[in-house]
Design a protein around this motif. Structure first.
Motif, PDB file in Angstrom:
ATOM      1  N   HIS A 177      34.769  36.506  27.786  1.00 40.66           N
ATOM      2  CA  HIS A 177      34.045  35.307  27.364  1.00 40.66           C
ATOM      3  C   HIS A 177      34.810  34.637  26.229  1.00 40.66           C
ATOM      4  CE1 HIS A 177      30.209  37.172  29.177  1.00 40.66           C
ATOM      5  NE2 HIS A 177      30.831  36.401  30.049  1.00 40.66           N
ATOM      6  N   GLU A 180      33.881  34.249  22.247  1.00 45.02           N
ATOM      7  CA  GLU A 180      33.535  35.417  21.428  1.00 45.02           C
ATOM      8  C   GLU A 180      34.742  35.850  20.598  1.00 45.02           C
ATOM      9  OE1 GLU A 180      31.870  37.925  24.518  1.00 45.02           O
ATOM     10  OE2 GLU A 180      30.319  36.433  24.962  1.00 45.02           O
ATOM     11  N   ARG A 235      32.507  29.433  27.518  1.00 46.28           N
ATOM     12  CA  ARG A 235      32.300  30.864  27.803  1.00 46.28           C
ATOM     13  C   ARG A 235      33.129  31.341  29.006  1.00 46.28           C
ATOM     14  NH1 ARG A 235      27.881  34.833  28.238  1.00 46.28           N
ATOM     15  NH2 ARG A 235      27.607  35.550  30.363  1.00 46.28           N
ATOM     16  N   HIS A 304      32.390  42.367  23.657  1.00 46.76           N
ATOM     17  CA  HIS A 304      31.732  41.048  23.646  1.00 46.76           C
ATOM     18  C   HIS A 304      31.130  40.810  22.272  1.00 46.76           C
ATOM     19  CE1 HIS A 304      31.463  40.178  28.099  1.00 46.76           C
ATOM     20  NE2 HIS A 304      31.850  41.434  28.100  1.00 46.76           N
ATOM     21  N   SER A 305      30.608  39.600  22.071  1.00 44.46           N
ATOM     22  CA  SER A 305      29.767  39.367  20.913  1.00 44.46           C
ATOM     23  C   SER A 305      28.667  38.392  21.334  1.00 44.46           C
ATOM     24  CB  SER A 305      30.585  38.792  19.742  1.00 44.46           C
ATOM     25  OG  SER A 305      30.974  37.444  19.983  1.00 44.46           O
TER      26      SER A 305
HETATM   27 ZN    ZN Z   1      30.309  38.089  26.320  1.00 40.43          ZN
END
Ligand code: ZN
Ligand code: 0X9
Length: 468
Positions: A177, A180, A235, A304-305
């Motif tokens: 993504h 992030e 994203r 991820h974040s």
């Molecule tokens: Zn993510």
């Protein structure tokens, strides 16, 4: 096109193809970030209907989620009766402050981890890390993105220890993504610390001698570049869907349980658009092909974040996966290790019941299809643009948790005949086994029946004969 144009392209920055259509940069004036209390699943659909962009969501926090909402849709949120609080009044101002800070170098101290880094800087740092430890590290191109950017990886292994075919592989990636930004920083830090600890920390030395650890800090380089140049909150990847929309969510593009409308979307414009078919995207194929090329895939971590969450299978169903107790044990161990560094609490549990359903996710594929132990990690926020002071502590707390997980996975996925865990199946393993067996060491209960007898010896010899 010859000489002049080719030279101009080359000077413009190497192999990466530049996107042709460049419109005005995306702006988020008046967009709000709100934390919404969700009562039930239909609330999520309601938010989707008003065009809310889900930034994070955690079931365990009483169903609270952070959503970015356009100014002209706030009325609809108010009319919905949902309970919410405003976290950021004007997201554009946060973006402007962030880009001014990065441009002015305000957040930049002496350290590389004092500020978020563009793609080229991450690449340079990868090269520098490998150049400093050519004995145990090398950079390679795992593949190429849709727009022609290399997906670069750092491989850490000791070529002069053990047999490559015996070595478990631990794969750690980030930035499926694009927005992030903290994730490649944490990934780079882990690689760097690991290299620095070789020869000094016995646990890390055993890990690097006995396994290969591969880092891919930016799985989605096109999307990442896009977040630095055109749209901070992009994203997905940069697939032209042919209908005016762009992007496939790479973390919905994996083949295991792909295609369900619970946990992914068939709408091209959705933030969770899964693509026309499993592995339709070059970036997910790059990681898949790397995984398929490893004879002994042991573990996978997908960074991820945000939300401070350690996520185990499954994402596609609320059913518990085989090995659930092992994932619980590992989640708890990592949770404790993380908390011991800076006191931060991470929750852990299966994806489906801890955040929300995810189908076609990377983590389900690594467990369901490959049998490698995977975790997805949601790092620190708040938001996708936390203050840069969060980078270093976040990296510091994740590093020992990753080492512990990788070390566990190395042993759990070692060939059974490699009794002394030195990544080769040879006469030393026979000596080690016979020694343990005659000493009455429980480790020699090879068939796990609670007895130490001749059957263990024959079970061991069968495993030993099988080699790696
Ligand atoms: Zn993510
Ligand atoms: O929706 C997702 O793909 C992840 N959340 S995020 O806010 N970063 O988009 C959750 C996926 C869980 N699985 C892994 N982290 N691998």
């Amino acid at each position: 096109m010859r000489s002049a144009a080719v030279l101009a392209l080359a000077l413009a920055g190497g192999a990466a193809a530049q996107p042709l259509a460049v419109g005005p940069a995306a702006r988020y004036d008046g967009h709000a970030l709100v934390r919404v209390q969700l009562r039930a699943a239909p609330d999520l659909r309601l938010l989707e209907a008003i065009g809310a962009d889900m930034w994070s969501h955690r079931v365990e926090a009483g169903g609270a989620g952070d959503f970015m909402i356009a100014p002209d849709r706030m009325d609809e949120l108010d009319a919905s009766g949902l309970d919410y609080e405003v976290l950021i009044l004007d997201v554009q101002r946060v973006i402007d402050a962030e880009s001014a800070r990065i441009r002015d170098g305000a957040g930049r101290g002496a350290g590389w981890y004092d500020e978020f880094k563009p793609l080229a800087d991450i690449g340079d740092r990868l090269d520098a890390l490998a150049a400093a430890r050519p004995d145990i590290a090398a950079v390679f191109e795992a593949g190429v993105s849709l727009e022609g950017r290399p997906v670069r990886a750092l491989r850490i292994a000791n070529g002069s220890a053990g047999d490559p075919a015996c070595k478990p592989t631990i794969l750690i990636d980030s930035c499926q993504h694009a927005r992030e930004w903290i994730t490649p920083m944490v990934c780079m830090y882990a690689a760097e610390q690991l290299l620095g600890a070789y020869g000094a920390d016995p646990g890390v030395t055993a890990l690097i001698d006995g396994a290969e650890i591969i880092f891919i800090p930016v799985v989605n380089p096109d999307g990442y570049e896009h977040t630095w140049t055109r749209d901070r909150f992009w994203r997905k990847n940069r697939r032209d869907n042919g209908d005016g929309t762009f992007g496939v969510d790479l973390n919905r593009n994996w083949a295991y349980a792909w295609g369900s409308n619970t946990g992914s979307s068939g709408n091209t414009g959705s933030q969770t658009y899964r693509g026309p078919e499993p592995f339709s995207e070059p970036e997910s194929r790059v990681v898949r092909d790397l995984a398929l090329s490893r004879p002994r895939l042991a573990a996978h971590v997908d960074l991820h974040s945000y939300g401070q969450i350690l996520l185990a299978p499954w994402g596609y169903t609320s059913d518990l996966p085989p090995g659930h107790e092992t994932f619980q044990m590992l989640g708890e161990e990592m949770q404790q290790i993380i908390a011991a560094v800076h006191g931060k609490h991470y929750v852990h549990g299966p994806i489906y019941t801890t955040i929300y359903p995810v189908s076609g996710g990377i983590t389900d594929w690594f467990w369901g299809d490959r049998g490698a132990h995977p975790f997805g990690v949601e790092l620190r926020g708040p938001g996708f643009n936390p203050p840069p002071e969060q980078i270093l502590p976040n990296a510091q707390e994740m590093y020992p948790a990753l080492v512990a997980f990788a070390s566990w996975a190395r042993l759990a996925h070692a060939p059974p005949g490699d009794f002394n865990h030195d990544a080769s199946v040879d006469s030393l393993d026979v000596l080690a086994f016979v020694g343990a067996w005659s000493a009455g060491d429980g480790a020699a209960d090879f068939n796990g029946d609670g007895l130490l007898d001749i059957r263990d010896l024959s079970a061991f010899l069968n495993a030993w004969n099988a080699g790696c």
